[in-house]
Design a protein around this motif. Structure first.
Motif, PDB file in Angstrom:
ATOM      1  N   TYR A 102      32.923  61.195  43.675  1.00 17.02           N
ATOM      2  CA  TYR A 102      34.266  61.071  43.109  1.00 17.02           C
ATOM      3  C   TYR A 102      34.319  59.931  42.095  1.00 17.02           C
ATOM      4  CZ  TYR A 102      39.229  60.654  42.439  1.00 17.02           C
ATOM      5  OH  TYR A 102      40.466  60.597  41.834  1.00 17.02           O
ATOM      6  N   ARG A 103      33.788  58.755  42.464  1.00 17.87           N
ATOM      7  CA  ARG A 103      33.805  57.604  41.556  1.00 17.87           C
ATOM      8  C   ARG A 103      33.021  57.908  40.283  1.00 17.87           C
ATOM      9  NH1 ARG A 103      37.894  55.995  41.881  1.00 17.87           N
ATOM     10  NH2 ARG A 103      37.376  55.577  39.744  1.00 17.87           N
ATOM     11  N   LEU A 104      31.891  58.573  40.407  1.00 14.96           N
ATOM     12  CA  LEU A 104      31.086  58.924  39.244  1.00 14.96           C
ATOM     13  C   LEU A 104      31.883  59.813  38.295  1.00 14.96           C
ATOM     14  CD1 LEU A 104      28.242  58.761  37.938  1.00 14.96           C
ATOM     15  CD2 LEU A 104      27.706  60.876  39.163  1.00 14.96           C
ATOM     16  N   VAL A 105      32.515  60.837  38.822  1.00 13.37           N
ATOM     17  CA  VAL A 105      33.329  61.742  37.993  1.00 13.37           C
ATOM     18  C   VAL A 105      34.527  60.997  37.422  1.00 13.37           C
ATOM     19  CG1 VAL A 105      34.807  63.799  38.036  1.00 13.37           C
ATOM     20  CG2 VAL A 105      32.576  63.845  39.169  1.00 13.37           C
ATOM     21  N   ALA A 106      35.251  60.259  38.267  1.00 13.88           N
ATOM     22  CA  ALA A 106      36.455  59.563  37.807  1.00 13.88           C
ATOM     23  C   ALA A 106      36.138  58.519  36.737  1.00 13.88           C
ATOM     24  CB  ALA A 106      37.163  58.904  38.986  1.00 13.88           C
ATOM     25  N   ASP A 107      35.041  57.799  36.927  1.00 11.84           N
ATOM     26  CA  ASP A 107      34.685  56.757  35.971  1.00 11.84           C
ATOM     27  C   ASP A 107      34.237  57.320  34.623  1.00 11.84           C
ATOM     28  OD1 ASP A 107      35.330  54.848  37.853  1.00 11.84           O
ATOM     29  OD2 ASP A 107      33.246  54.407  38.393  1.00 11.84           O
ATOM     30  N   HIS A 108      33.856  58.584  34.586  1.00 10.78           N
ATOM     31  CA  HIS A 108      33.371  59.204  33.347  1.00 10.78           C
ATOM     32  C   HIS A 108      34.220  60.396  32.925  1.00 10.78           C
ATOM     33  CE1 HIS A 108      29.899  56.605  33.427  1.00 10.78           C
ATOM     34  NE2 HIS A 108      29.761  56.898  34.705  1.00 10.78           N
ATOM     35  N   ARG A 109      35.435  60.500  33.445  1.00  9.45           N
ATOM     36  CA  ARG A 109      36.278  61.656  33.158  1.00  9.45           C
ATOM     37  C   ARG A 109      36.628  61.796  31.683  1.00  9.45           C
ATOM     38  NH1 ARG A 109      42.053  59.838  35.815  1.00  9.45           N
ATOM     39  NH2 ARG A 109      42.289  57.961  34.573  1.00  9.45           N
ATOM     40  N   VAL A 118      41.975  58.452  26.414  1.00  9.44           N
ATOM     41  CA  VAL A 118      43.117  58.128  27.269  1.00  9.44           C
ATOM     42  C   VAL A 118      42.732  58.239  28.742  1.00  9.44           C
ATOM     43  CG1 VAL A 118      45.450  58.880  27.920  1.00  9.44           C
ATOM     44  CG2 VAL A 118      44.776  58.864  25.539  1.00  9.44           C
ATOM     45  N   CYS A 119      41.723  59.058  29.047  1.00 12.16           N
ATOM     46  CA  CYS A 119      41.307  59.315  30.424  1.00 12.16           C
ATOM     47  C   CYS A 119      40.530  58.160  31.049  1.00 12.16           C
ATOM     48  CB  CYS A 119      40.427  60.562  30.493  1.00 12.16           C
ATOM     49  SG  CYS A 119      41.238  62.066  29.909  1.00 12.16           S
ATOM     50  N   ALA A 120      40.127  57.188  30.264  1.00 11.31           N
ATOM     51  CA  ALA A 120      39.299  56.092  30.794  1.00 11.31           C
ATOM     52  C   ALA A 120      40.007  55.385  31.943  1.00 11.31           C
ATOM     53  CB  ALA A 120      38.986  55.096  29.682  1.00 11.31           C
ATOM     54  N   VAL A 121      39.250  55.113  32.999  1.00 11.82           N
ATOM     55  CA  VAL A 121      39.796  54.436  34.177  1.00 11.82           C
ATOM     56  C   VAL A 121      39.744  52.931  33.941  1.00 11.82           C
ATOM     57  CG1 VAL A 121      39.489  54.029  36.639  1.00 11.82           C
ATOM     58  CG2 VAL A 121      39.035  56.277  35.693  1.00 11.82           C
ATOM     59  N   LYS A 125      37.696  48.106  40.034  1.00 12.78           N
ATOM     60  CA  LYS A 125      38.140  47.627  41.320  1.00 12.78           C
ATOM     61  C   LYS A 125      38.215  48.775  42.334  1.00 12.78           C
ATOM     62  CE  LYS A 125      41.991  44.997  43.200  1.00 12.78           C
ATOM     63  NZ  LYS A 125      43.290  44.465  42.901  1.00 12.78           N
ATOM     64  N   SER A 126      37.698  48.571  43.516  1.00 12.63           N
ATOM     65  CA  SER A 126      37.685  49.591  44.550  1.00 12.63           C
ATOM     66  C   SER A 126      38.967  49.535  45.372  1.00 12.63           C
ATOM     67  CB  SER A 126      36.479  49.380  45.445  1.00 12.63           C
ATOM     68  OG  SER A 126      36.493  50.324  46.486  1.00 12.63           O
ATOM     69  N   HIS A 127      39.532  50.719  45.622  1.00 13.24           N
ATOM     70  CA  HIS A 127      40.730  50.843  46.466  1.00 13.24           C
ATOM     71  C   HIS A 127      40.397  51.800  47.572  1.00 13.24           C
ATOM     72  CE1 HIS A 127      43.441  48.915  43.553  1.00 13.24           C
ATOM     73  NE2 HIS A 127      42.653  49.470  42.667  1.00 13.24           N
ATOM     74  N   ARG A 128      40.577  51.383  48.801  1.00 15.03           N
ATOM     75  CA  ARG A 128      40.306  52.271  49.942  1.00 15.03           C
ATOM     76  C   ARG A 128      41.559  52.414  50.773  1.00 15.03           C
ATOM     77  NH1 ARG A 128      34.239  50.794  51.843  1.00 15.03           N
ATOM     78  NH2 ARG A 128      33.320  51.224  49.833  1.00 15.03           N
ATOM     79  N   ALA A 129      41.793  53.648  51.206  1.00 17.79           N
ATOM     80  CA  ALA A 129      42.956  53.916  52.059  1.00 17.79           C
ATOM     81  C   ALA A 129      42.606  53.765  53.517  1.00 17.79           C
ATOM     82  CB  ALA A 129      43.481  55.327  51.816  1.00 17.79           C
TER      83      ALA A 129
END
Length: 129
Positions: A102-109, A118-121, A125-129
């Motif tokens: 997920y992080r790999l996809v999100a960081d390179h979306r 505009v899609c750049a994250v 910083k890591s957020h965990r639920a």
């Protein structure tokens, strides 16, 4: 208390918007999907910072799941074989691998189909639920 869970995503990101549309058509999760830019984040118990960072699943009782955990909840809510996939995705060690993917996809979306600058994250910083 809300009656349905809410899927929060980045409405400014073409990749995210397209992905949510595909999920709504194919998976059919039991939720309301809303772009974070149009959501009442305070009433959902999330910050704009977190909503920019990852997709979020907010249950009807206010519990918040992010990233790969949100994807697992989406699948679980759909029922049928999708819920089996969601249950597997929620189990360690699959959950740990899913988080990394997920992080790999999100960081390179922004580089993926439909993505733009505009899609750049913002931040790493890591957020965990």
């Amino acid at each position: 208390m809300r009656m349905r869970s809410v899927l929060i995503f980045d409405g400014d990101c073409g990749f995210c918007t397209t992905s949510v549309g595909v999920v709504q058509r194919l998976v059919r999760p039991r939720c309301e999907a809303v772009a974070w830019q149009h959501a009442d984040l305070a009433s959902l118990g999330v910050t704009a910072e977190r909503a920019r960072y990852e997709a979020l699943w907010v249950t009807s009782n206010g519990r918040v799941y992010g990233g790969a955990q949100a994807v697992a909840k989406i699948l679980l809510s759909a029922g049928g074989l999708w819920s089996v996939a969601g249950a597997i995705l929620a189990l360690p060690p699959v959950r740990w691998v899913a988080h990394g993917v997920y992080r790999l996809v999100a960081d390179h979306r922004g580089r993926l189909p439909g993505g733009t600058a505009v899609c750049a994250v913002p931040g790493e910083k890591s957020h965990r639920a």
